[in-house]
Design a protein around this motif. Sequence first.
Motif, PDB file in Angstrom:
ATOM      1  N   SER A 105       0.820  -1.216   0.000  1.00 55.21           N
ATOM      2  CA  SER A 105       0.000   0.000   0.000  1.00 55.21           C
ATOM      3  C   SER A 105       0.849   1.259   0.000  1.00 55.21           C
ATOM      4  O   SER A 105       0.453   2.289  -0.560  1.00 55.21           O
ATOM      5  CB  SER A 105      -0.934   0.001   1.210  1.00 55.21           C
ATOM      6  OG  SER A 105      -0.206  -0.093   2.422  1.00 55.21           O
ATOM      7  N   THR A 106       2.022   1.193   0.638  1.00 55.91           N
ATOM      8  CA  THR A 106       2.916   2.353   0.658  1.00 55.91           C
ATOM      9  C   THR A 106       3.338   2.725  -0.752  1.00 55.91           C
ATOM     10  O   THR A 106       3.241   3.893  -1.161  1.00 55.91           O
ATOM     11  CB  THR A 106       4.155   2.049   1.514  1.00 55.91           C
ATOM     12  OG1 THR A 106       3.756   1.802   2.861  1.00 55.91           O
ATOM     13  CG2 THR A 106       5.140   3.210   1.470  1.00 55.91           C
ATOM     14  N   TRP A 149       2.034   1.730  -3.653  1.00 53.36           N
ATOM     15  CA  TRP A 149       0.906   2.074  -4.499  1.00 53.36           C
ATOM     16  C   TRP A 149       0.474   3.519  -4.266  1.00 53.36           C
ATOM     17  O   TRP A 149       0.177   4.254  -5.214  1.00 53.36           O
ATOM     18  CB  TRP A 149      -0.262   1.124  -4.238  1.00 53.36           C
ATOM     19  CG  TRP A 149      -0.212  -0.135  -5.043  1.00 53.36           C
ATOM     20  CD1 TRP A 149       0.014  -1.404  -4.588  1.00 53.36           C
ATOM     21  CD2 TRP A 149      -0.390  -0.262  -6.453  1.00 53.36           C
ATOM     22  NE1 TRP A 149      -0.004  -2.308  -5.613  1.00 53.36           N
ATOM     23  CE2 TRP A 149      -0.254  -1.643  -6.775  1.00 53.36           C
ATOM     24  CE3 TRP A 149      -0.647   0.643  -7.473  1.00 53.36           C
ATOM     25  CZ2 TRP A 149      -0.371  -2.116  -8.086  1.00 53.36           C
ATOM     26  CZ3 TRP A 149      -0.765   0.174  -8.779  1.00 53.36           C
ATOM     27  CH2 TRP A 149      -0.630  -1.186  -9.069  1.00 53.36           C
ATOM     28  N   SER A 150       0.437   3.926  -3.003  1.00 55.28           N
ATOM     29  CA  SER A 150       0.031   5.300  -2.680  1.00 55.28           C
ATOM     30  C   SER A 150       1.014   6.308  -3.263  1.00 55.28           C
ATOM     31  O   SER A 150       0.610   7.334  -3.833  1.00 55.28           O
ATOM     32  CB  SER A 150      -0.072   5.478  -1.170  1.00 55.28           C
ATOM     33  OG  SER A 150      -1.060   4.631  -0.613  1.00 55.28           O
ATOM     34  N   THR A 188       0.273   8.985  -6.224  1.00 56.37           N
ATOM     35  CA  THR A 188       0.575  10.398  -5.964  1.00 56.37           C
ATOM     36  C   THR A 188       1.451  10.973  -7.064  1.00 56.37           C
ATOM     37  O   THR A 188       1.224  12.098  -7.541  1.00 56.37           O
ATOM     38  CB  THR A 188       1.272  10.558  -4.605  1.00 56.37           C
ATOM     39  OG1 THR A 188       0.415  10.074  -3.557  1.00 56.37           O
ATOM     40  CG2 THR A 188       1.629  12.010  -4.333  1.00 56.37           C
ATOM     41  N   THR A 239      -3.813  15.225  -4.026  1.00 50.85           N
ATOM     42  CA  THR A 239      -2.931  14.198  -3.461  1.00 50.85           C
ATOM     43  C   THR A 239      -2.899  14.233  -1.942  1.00 50.85           C
ATOM     44  O   THR A 239      -2.407  13.300  -1.326  1.00 50.85           O
ATOM     45  CB  THR A 239      -1.508  14.362  -4.007  1.00 50.85           C
ATOM     46  OG1 THR A 239      -1.013  15.684  -3.708  1.00 50.85           O
ATOM     47  CG2 THR A 239      -1.482  14.168  -5.517  1.00 50.85           C
ATOM     48  N   LEU A 290      -4.432  11.151  -0.559  1.00 49.46           N
ATOM     49  CA  LEU A 290      -3.570   9.959  -0.592  1.00 49.46           C
ATOM     50  C   LEU A 290      -2.588   9.973   0.565  1.00 49.46           C
ATOM     51  O   LEU A 290      -2.312   8.928   1.177  1.00 49.46           O
ATOM     52  CB  LEU A 290      -2.828   9.900  -1.922  1.00 49.46           C
ATOM     53  CG  LEU A 290      -3.682   9.605  -3.151  1.00 49.46           C
ATOM     54  CD1 LEU A 290      -2.887   9.850  -4.428  1.00 49.46           C
ATOM     55  CD2 LEU A 290      -4.183   8.172  -3.113  1.00 49.46           C
ATOM     56  N   LEU A 350      -2.608   7.183   3.444  1.00 46.68           N
ATOM     57  CA  LEU A 350      -1.396   6.400   3.691  1.00 46.68           C
ATOM     58  C   LEU A 350      -1.021   6.445   5.167  1.00 46.68           C
ATOM     59  O   LEU A 350      -0.645   5.417   5.757  1.00 46.68           O
ATOM     60  CB  LEU A 350      -0.241   6.941   2.839  1.00 46.68           C
ATOM     61  CG  LEU A 350       1.114   6.252   3.032  1.00 46.68           C
ATOM     62  CD1 LEU A 350       1.011   4.771   2.718  1.00 46.68           C
ATOM     63  CD2 LEU A 350       2.181   6.903   2.171  1.00 46.68           C
TER      64      LEU A 350
END
Length: 258
Positions: A19-20, A22-23, A27, A64, A67, A71
């Motif tokens: 997830s880190t 992907w975020s 962004t 962003t 996001l 995160l």
Amino acid sequence: MTFPRVVRSEWIKFTTLRSTWWSIAITAVLTIGIALLITGAIAGSGGPAGFSAITAVTSPVQFTMLLAGILGAIAITGEYGTGMIRSTLAAVPVRGMALLAKAVVVAGAMFIASFVIFLAAALAITPLLTAEQSFDWGSPRGTWLPLLAASASMAVFALIGLSFGFLLRSGAGAIAVTVGVLFVLPIVASFFVMAGPGWQWIVTAGDYLPMTAANQLIFASTSSGPDAPAALPAALALAGWSVGGLLAAWTVLRTRDA
């Protein structure tokens, strides 16, 4: 366990989450894509007299920011969801140290990633700019200060999400509240701009919301002269959201079982 070792442990956990990345990737795509669209639409047609290339780079923060907040929220709610938080607190009995280490990692990673992304966006739009519109890399207010202000704002948004994650311990709940504070409340406050004097306190309070304060900080970093807006109130507002949220999270973390 010493604080540097705790930070290293949190860094490993943070960077091994899909997830880190992907975020951060989303962004980057949004920031560079929106910057290119703005520059192509405005600079391509000659652009208004007041067009600033750095504004095209920092404007995507309004999107962003969500996001960054999400995160920060899932960086801790994932541990509560899987039960890993028990192992974390068993390894680091001083809960304040665990909280501070995670905050340092999340904020530091978001700041660095955001700065690199904003810099990449600036380089991406440079070929679309005329000689008069190009970045003045030797001017702090023309480039570096706005980039730093936008990156610091993204780090603050991540800390706000992290704080709500500690407070609510639910991914859905923390994300919902984070989106509400970052995105919904500024819209609600704007509804009262045309209201009577008795409602102007809502507009004034809205100036200290994270997104509004971030916009003011970025704008102040690009301005100079006696009429330039003050950056200090906006910086203090962002610092207040960060510190206040972490203090609230620390209080809950100390008084509630994992």
